[in-house]
Write a protein that holds these residues in place. Sequence first.
Motif, PDB file in Angstrom:
ATOM      1  N   GLY A 172       0.777  -1.232   0.000  1.00 28.44           N
ATOM      2  CA  GLY A 172       0.000   0.000   0.000  1.00 28.44           C
ATOM      3  C   GLY A 172       0.809   1.283   0.000  1.00 28.44           C
ATOM      4  O   GLY A 172       0.251   2.366  -0.157  1.00 28.44           O
ATOM      5  N   VAL A 173       2.120   1.204   0.162  1.00 26.84           N
ATOM      6  CA  VAL A 173       2.956   2.404   0.200  1.00 26.84           C
ATOM      7  C   VAL A 173       3.442   2.718  -1.215  1.00 26.84           C
ATOM      8  O   VAL A 173       3.986   1.843  -1.896  1.00 26.84           O
ATOM      9  CB  VAL A 173       4.164   2.214   1.153  1.00 26.84           C
ATOM     10  CG1 VAL A 173       5.095   3.407   1.098  1.00 26.84           C
ATOM     11  CG2 VAL A 173       3.675   1.973   2.573  1.00 26.84           C
ATOM     12  N   PRO A 174       3.256   3.964  -1.680  1.00 29.05           N
ATOM     13  CA  PRO A 174       3.741   4.318  -3.012  1.00 29.05           C
ATOM     14  C   PRO A 174       5.267   4.198  -3.093  1.00 29.05           C
ATOM     15  O   PRO A 174       5.969   4.590  -2.154  1.00 29.05           O
ATOM     16  CB  PRO A 174       3.315   5.779  -3.195  1.00 29.05           C
ATOM     17  CG  PRO A 174       2.337   6.068  -2.104  1.00 29.05           C
ATOM     18  CD  PRO A 174       2.590   5.084  -1.016  1.00 29.05           C
ATOM     19  N   ALA A 175       5.746   3.650  -4.195  1.00 25.36           N
ATOM     20  CA  ALA A 175       7.188   3.521  -4.422  1.00 25.36           C
ATOM     21  C   ALA A 175       7.461   3.619  -5.911  1.00 25.36           C
ATOM     22  O   ALA A 175       6.673   3.122  -6.721  1.00 25.36           O
ATOM     23  CB  ALA A 175       7.689   2.185  -3.883  1.00 25.36           C
ATOM     24  N   ARG A 176       8.576   4.269  -6.249  1.00 25.86           N
ATOM     25  CA  ARG A 176       8.953   4.343  -7.666  1.00 25.86           C
ATOM     26  C   ARG A 176      10.436   4.636  -7.794  1.00 25.86           C
ATOM     27  O   ARG A 176      11.051   5.221  -6.904  1.00 25.86           O
ATOM     28  CB  ARG A 176       8.142   5.395  -8.395  1.00 25.86           C
ATOM     29  CG  ARG A 176       8.444   6.811  -8.001  1.00 25.86           C
ATOM     30  CD  ARG A 176       7.592   7.821  -8.769  1.00 25.86           C
ATOM     31  NE  ARG A 176       7.973   9.158  -8.392  1.00 25.86           N
ATOM     32  CZ  ARG A 176       8.869   9.913  -9.026  1.00 25.86           C
ATOM     33  NH1 ARG A 176       9.480   9.441 -10.091  1.00 25.86           N
ATOM     34  NH2 ARG A 176       9.163  11.122  -8.606  1.00 25.86           N
ATOM     35  N   PHE A 177      10.981   4.184  -8.918  1.00 26.66           N
ATOM     36  CA  PHE A 177      12.353   4.511  -9.285  1.00 26.66           C
ATOM     37  C   PHE A 177      12.319   5.782 -10.127  1.00 26.66           C
ATOM     38  O   PHE A 177      11.376   6.003 -10.898  1.00 26.66           O
ATOM     39  CB  PHE A 177      12.974   3.371 -10.104  1.00 26.66           C
ATOM     40  CG  PHE A 177      13.127   2.096  -9.316  1.00 26.66           C
ATOM     41  CD1 PHE A 177      14.201   1.916  -8.466  1.00 26.66           C
ATOM     42  CD2 PHE A 177      12.192   1.087  -9.426  1.00 26.66           C
ATOM     43  CE1 PHE A 177      14.344   0.742  -7.739  1.00 26.66           C
ATOM     44  CE2 PHE A 177      12.319  -0.092  -8.708  1.00 26.66           C
ATOM     45  CZ  PHE A 177      13.396  -0.265  -7.859  1.00 26.66           C
ATOM     46  N   HIS A 178      13.346   6.615 -10.011  1.00 27.12           N
ATOM     47  CA  HIS A 178      13.428   7.839 -10.820  1.00 27.12           C
ATOM     48  C   HIS A 178      14.899   8.236 -10.940  1.00 27.12           C
ATOM     49  O   HIS A 178      15.769   7.616 -10.318  1.00 27.12           O
ATOM     50  CB  HIS A 178      12.574   8.964 -10.215  1.00 27.12           C
ATOM     51  CG  HIS A 178      12.841   9.230  -8.773  1.00 27.12           C
ATOM     52  ND1 HIS A 178      13.716  10.198  -8.348  1.00 27.12           N
ATOM     53  CD2 HIS A 178      12.357   8.635  -7.649  1.00 27.12           C
ATOM     54  CE1 HIS A 178      13.755  10.201  -7.019  1.00 27.12           C
ATOM     55  NE2 HIS A 178      12.950   9.252  -6.576  1.00 27.12           N
ATOM     56  N   HIS A 179      15.148   9.237 -11.762  1.00 29.59           N
ATOM     57  CA  HIS A 179      16.531   9.655 -12.036  1.00 29.59           C
ATOM     58  C   HIS A 179      17.402   8.425 -12.337  1.00 29.59           C
ATOM     59  O   HIS A 179      18.432   8.205 -11.702  1.00 29.59           O
ATOM     60  CB  HIS A 179      17.115  10.474 -10.890  1.00 29.59           C
ATOM     61  CG  HIS A 179      16.369  11.751 -10.673  1.00 29.59           C
ATOM     62  ND1 HIS A 179      15.381  11.864  -9.727  1.00 29.59           N
ATOM     63  CD2 HIS A 179      16.447  12.945 -11.305  1.00 29.59           C
ATOM     64  CE1 HIS A 179      14.890  13.090  -9.769  1.00 29.59           C
ATOM     65  NE2 HIS A 179      15.498  13.768 -10.732  1.00 29.59           N
ATOM     66  N   ILE A 180      16.929   7.633 -13.281  1.00 30.77           N
ATOM     67  CA  ILE A 180      17.619   6.389 -13.659  1.00 30.77           C
ATOM     68  C   ILE A 180      18.789   6.758 -14.560  1.00 30.77           C
ATOM     69  O   ILE A 180      18.597   7.199 -15.691  1.00 30.77           O
ATOM     70  CB  ILE A 180      16.648   5.418 -14.346  1.00 30.77           C
ATOM     71  CG1 ILE A 180      15.476   5.114 -13.402  1.00 30.77           C
ATOM     72  CG2 ILE A 180      17.369   4.136 -14.772  1.00 30.77           C
ATOM     73  CD1 ILE A 180      14.294   4.450 -14.076  1.00 30.77           C
ATOM     74  N   THR A 181      20.011   6.611 -14.036  1.00 27.40           N
ATOM     75  CA  THR A 181      21.202   7.039 -14.774  1.00 27.40           C
ATOM     76  C   THR A 181      21.893   5.891 -15.490  1.00 27.40           C
ATOM     77  O   THR A 181      22.687   6.123 -16.398  1.00 27.40           O
ATOM     78  CB  THR A 181      22.203   7.738 -13.837  1.00 27.40           C
ATOM     79  OG1 THR A 181      22.557   6.840 -12.777  1.00 27.40           O
ATOM     80  CG2 THR A 181      21.600   9.008 -13.260  1.00 27.40           C
ATOM     81  N   GLU A 182      21.630   4.663 -15.083  1.00 24.30           N
ATOM     82  CA  GLU A 182      22.147   3.469 -15.750  1.00 24.30           C
ATOM     83  C   GLU A 182      21.000   2.478 -15.869  1.00 24.30           C
ATOM     84  O   GLU A 182      20.189   2.366 -14.942  1.00 24.30           O
ATOM     85  CB  GLU A 182      23.284   2.821 -14.949  1.00 24.30           C
ATOM     86  CG  GLU A 182      24.516   3.675 -14.803  1.00 24.30           C
ATOM     87  CD  GLU A 182      25.560   3.021 -13.906  1.00 24.30           C
ATOM     88  OE1 GLU A 182      25.464   1.793 -13.649  1.00 24.30           O
ATOM     89  OE2 GLU A 182      26.452   3.743 -13.440  1.00 24.30           O
ATOM     90  N   ASP A 183      20.928   1.746 -16.990  1.00 28.13           N
ATOM     91  CA  ASP A 183      19.862   0.750 -17.169  1.00 28.13           C
ATOM     92  C   ASP A 183      19.699  -0.067 -15.898  1.00 28.13           C
ATOM     93  O   ASP A 183      20.676  -0.620 -15.370  1.00 28.13           O
ATOM     94  CB  ASP A 183      20.190  -0.175 -18.341  1.00 28.13           C
ATOM     95  CG  ASP A 183      20.153   0.529 -19.683  1.00 28.13           C
ATOM     96  OD1 ASP A 183      19.755   1.712 -19.743  1.00 28.13           O
ATOM     97  OD2 ASP A 183      20.532  -0.111 -20.686  1.00 28.13           O
TER      98      ASP A 183
END
Length: 105
Positions: free
Chosen positions: A82-93
């Motif tokens: 239930g907790v929002p989570a996300r990846f961002h500022h992805i600098t390498e695959d």
Amino acid sequence: MKEFRLDRLEAERLANDGAYLRFLRERTMSAGLYALDAGAQDSQGPQRQDVVNFVVSGRASMTVGQETTTVGRGSVVFVPAGVPARFHHITEDLRVMVVFSPPEG
């Protein structure tokens, strides 16, 4: 016994033309490989399950709830259901092994 190799999972994921490949589903948990290329946007929303994210390769920032950290190969991040989570500022695959408990839909 079930055994998986990352190179084979990545090839299968690419063949299916998707960012996510579920490769295991059992009664109490499931696992998949999640891929985001450098510069990509992560559109995932909150999950209904607890999630363990193990970063296999790449670099990014990850925000879980109101907390942000930098992740890279070897990072392990737990996200409660239930907790929002996300990846961002992805600098390498980015390649992430994701484990859900209970198993995802």
